[in-house]
Design an enzyme around this catalytic site. Structure first.
Site, PDB file in Angstrom:
ATOM      1  N   GLY A 278       0.784  -1.234   0.000  1.00  0.00           N
ATOM      2  CA  GLY A 278       0.000   0.000   0.000  1.00  0.00           C
ATOM      3  C   GLY A 278       0.811   1.276   0.000  1.00  0.00           C
ATOM      4  O   GLY A 278       0.242   2.363   0.139  1.00  0.00           O
ATOM      5  N   CYS A 391     -16.895   3.963 -25.936  1.00  0.00           N
ATOM      6  CA  CYS A 391     -18.232   4.533 -26.045  1.00  0.00           C
ATOM      7  C   CYS A 391     -18.794   4.809 -24.669  1.00  0.00           C
ATOM      8  O   CYS A 391     -19.723   4.131 -24.206  1.00  0.00           O
ATOM      9  CB  CYS A 391     -19.138   3.588 -26.809  1.00  0.00           C
ATOM     10  SG  CYS A 391     -18.498   3.292 -28.442  1.00  0.00           S
ATOM     11  N   GLU A 392     -18.219   5.790 -24.004  1.00  0.00           N
ATOM     12  CA  GLU A 392     -18.557   6.040 -22.606  1.00  0.00           C
ATOM     13  C   GLU A 392     -17.953   7.390 -22.256  1.00  0.00           C
ATOM     14  O   GLU A 392     -16.761   7.610 -22.476  1.00  0.00           O
ATOM     15  CB  GLU A 392     -17.900   4.926 -21.784  1.00  0.00           C
ATOM     16  CG  GLU A 392     -17.773   5.149 -20.322  1.00  0.00           C
ATOM     17  CD  GLU A 392     -18.679   4.223 -19.542  1.00  0.00           C
ATOM     18  OE1 GLU A 392     -19.199   4.666 -18.517  1.00  0.00           O
ATOM     19  OE2 GLU A 392     -18.867   3.063 -19.970  1.00  0.00           O
TER      20      GLU A 392
HETATM   21  C1  PLP Z   1      -3.038  -5.185  -3.016  1.00  0.00           C
HETATM   22  C2  PLP Z   1      -2.271  -5.796  -1.939  1.00  0.00           C
HETATM   23  C3  PLP Z   1      -0.920  -5.478  -1.792  1.00  0.00           C
HETATM   24  C4  PLP Z   1      -0.194  -4.503  -2.669  1.00  0.00           C
HETATM   25  O1  PLP Z   1      -0.694  -3.210  -2.596  1.00  0.00           O
HETATM   26  P1  PLP Z   1       0.114  -2.020  -3.297  1.00  0.00           P
HETATM   27  O2  PLP Z   1      -0.758  -0.853  -3.079  1.00  0.00           O
HETATM   28  O3  PLP Z   1       0.256  -2.379  -4.735  1.00  0.00           O
HETATM   29  O4  PLP Z   1       1.426  -1.937  -2.614  1.00  0.00           O
HETATM   30  C5  PLP Z   1      -0.213  -6.105  -0.794  1.00  0.00           C
HETATM   31  N1  PLP Z   1      -0.813  -7.002   0.037  1.00  0.00           N
HETATM   32  C6  PLP Z   1      -2.115  -7.319  -0.098  1.00  0.00           C
HETATM   33  C7  PLP Z   1      -2.687  -8.309   0.821  1.00  0.00           C
HETATM   34  C8  PLP Z   1      -2.872  -6.729  -1.073  1.00  0.00           C
HETATM   35  O5  PLP Z   1      -4.172  -7.048  -1.182  1.00  0.00           O
END
Ligand code: PLP
Length: 463
Positions: A278, A391-392
């Site tokens: 994340g 088409c949106e």
């Molecule tokens: C999506 C996800 C990630 C990676 O998220 P990023 O934002 O790409 O770093 C890591 N662990 C889990 C469990 C995820 O669902």
């Protein structure tokens, strides 16, 4: 920004006013190194290059739209993450961001592990030679077939997401005469967004087992009793495109608290914690992502401090960056088809791709930038919206950006930071042919995922 923004989008819907856009950059020919892959530069002749190759040559050889991925940058980012965490922690690349056999080989060579969340991702990983013990299997509804296969090949860990799954995995492992290493995914009550986070007691979402109400503690109790499972730790993943480490701090504190409860109740110190992925990247010049070194230091300190307070041995940490590794390494190259000025509003610039190769703008209100890359221009900036050919009316690639006012049909535009969640979320909407991914390095370019053809479309349509 009036439509609802997804947490994975770059900002809350309520942070920026309607119609927000930044002022044009002083020089529209400049390429902010924060948002472009490392070897991207504009040559003396005004043409942008990646890995030493002009985009005009790339467009001729591979066509547009296409994703161009800077292999040296990808490998450097893998190494930066691996080095930052050292031998004390494990880095798992989240395959859902973008996965192909070449990517798997690079990960393997650079010493990273791999997260998969479907049978298809598992097949890709194994086919390209990733050792099963370096693979983690995720997902909130893995099928029995997927679980069986994962256990059979011996994946390093399965991340359990529900009470049903605890029993299901234990049962399958026992049937196969195996003891499967597992983690339990907990929801810690942290909703992390780009620039802020909310700590709550409960999380209203489909993933994981809540810490709240003793649910996670009960899951641990059950998992510890089952012969088919070896419970190695607790997993938490709090969101996407996060810049603020405070959410990880709350999450780590709550997970460590669970580890302490587990020790007190069962006399077991679980050896691992996974803090998920994340971590944010720069989609525009306004974003300021942290370096892996910084992130590693912060996360390690948080976990160590919390464990000392709880008198626990510090567990082995793992992290799962997807976007932060692959996101910045690629751009999408498009050709301009039409330019339509709307008096007093903005100019619509239509390109030869759109929501089929980048759904993030439509789905999450994601922000991107764009540059004219086939030539230099000193024309005045004009406010544009870069749209696709679908088409949106929601088929928007870049909501608000500035391009030189002489941008015209035949020009090449590039949208940077499209390495993550673009090709992997690409669709065949309007029977679009999904674009290729071309790896570029040291003056050489090679297709790692080829362009779809009309034959591919018809092959699935059995008539
Ligand atoms: C999506 C996800 C990630 C990676 O998220 P990023 O934002 O790409 O770093 C890591 N662990 C889990 C469990 C995820 O669902």
């Amino acid at each position: 920004m009036s439509r609802s923004a997804h947490p994975a989008g770059p900002r809350h819907a309520d942070v920026l006013p309607e119609g927000h856009y930044t002022a044009p950059a002083d020089d529209l020919n400049a390429l902010d190194e924060k948002v472009w892959a490392r070897t991207v530069e504009r040559g003396e002749d005004g043409v942008v290059r990646v890995g030493g190759i002009e985009v005009t040559r790339l467009a001729e050889e591979f066509g547009t739209p296409a994703y161009f991925l800077d292999e040296a940058d990808f490998r450097a980012r893998c190494r930066a993450w691996a080095d930052a965490f050292g031998t004390e922690a494990d880095v798992f690349y989240a395959g859902k961001a973008f996965l192909s056999r070449a990517i798997v080989r690079w990960l393997k060579e650079e010493g990273l592990n791999l997260d998969v969340c479907s049978g298809g991702e598992l097949t890709t990983a194994l086919d390209a030679g990733m050792p099963a013990e370096r693979i983690a299997f995720h997902g909130n509804n893995k099928s029995e077939g997927e679980i069986r296969r994962a256990v059979e090949v011996g994946v390093g860990r399965i991340v359990l997401d529900s009470f049903q799954e605890i029993v299901r995995v234990a049962h399958i492992a026992q049937e196969l005469g195996k003891r499967q290493r597992v983690q339990i995914r907990v929801t810690v009550g942290v909703e992390a967004h780009t620039h802020e986070f909310i700590a709550t007691a409960h999380e209203d979402q489909k993933f994981g087992i809540a810490l709240a109400g003793g649910q996670a503690a009960e899951a641990v109790r059950r998992a510890l009793k089952l012969d088919g499972l070896e419970l190695i730790g607790i997993h938490s993943h709090i969101g996407s495109q996060i810049f603020d480490m405070a959410g990880f701090e709350v999450s780590a504190r709550r997970v460590v608290q669970l580890l302490a409860e587990v020790r007190d109740e069962h006399g077991v110190e679980l050896p691992e914690i996974d803090l998920g992925g994340g971590l944010g990247i720069a989609y525009t010049s306004e974003d300021d992502p942290r370096e892996p070194q910084d992130i590693a230091k912060a996360l390690t300190e948080i976990v160590t401090r919390e464990c000392e307070a709880a008198k626990l041995r510090t567990p082995r940490i793992s992290v799962e960056p997807g976007r932060a590794i692959v996101g910045p390494t690629a751009f999408t190259l498009y050709e301009v088809g039409t330019v339509k000025p709307l008096e007093g509003l903005r100019t619509y610039v239509s390109v030869d791709g759109g929501m089929s190769d980048n759904i993030r703008t439509a789905l999450y209100d994601a922000e991107y930038t764009v540059a004219l890359v086939s030539r230099r221009s000193d024309a005045e900036p004009m406010l544009v919206r870069v749209v696709g050919k679908h088409c949106e009316s929601g088929d928007i690639v870049v909501r608000d950006a500035f391009l030189p006012a002489d941008t015209a049909p035949g020009d090449l535009l590039a949208v940077p930071a499209t390495g993550a969640y673009c090709r992997s979320m690409a669709s065949n909407y309007n029977h679009a042919l999904r674009p290729p991914v071309v790896a570029v390095k040291d003056g050489g370019a090679r297709v790692i995922v080829r362009r779809e053809t009309e034959e591919d479309l018809l092959r699935l349509d059995v008539g």
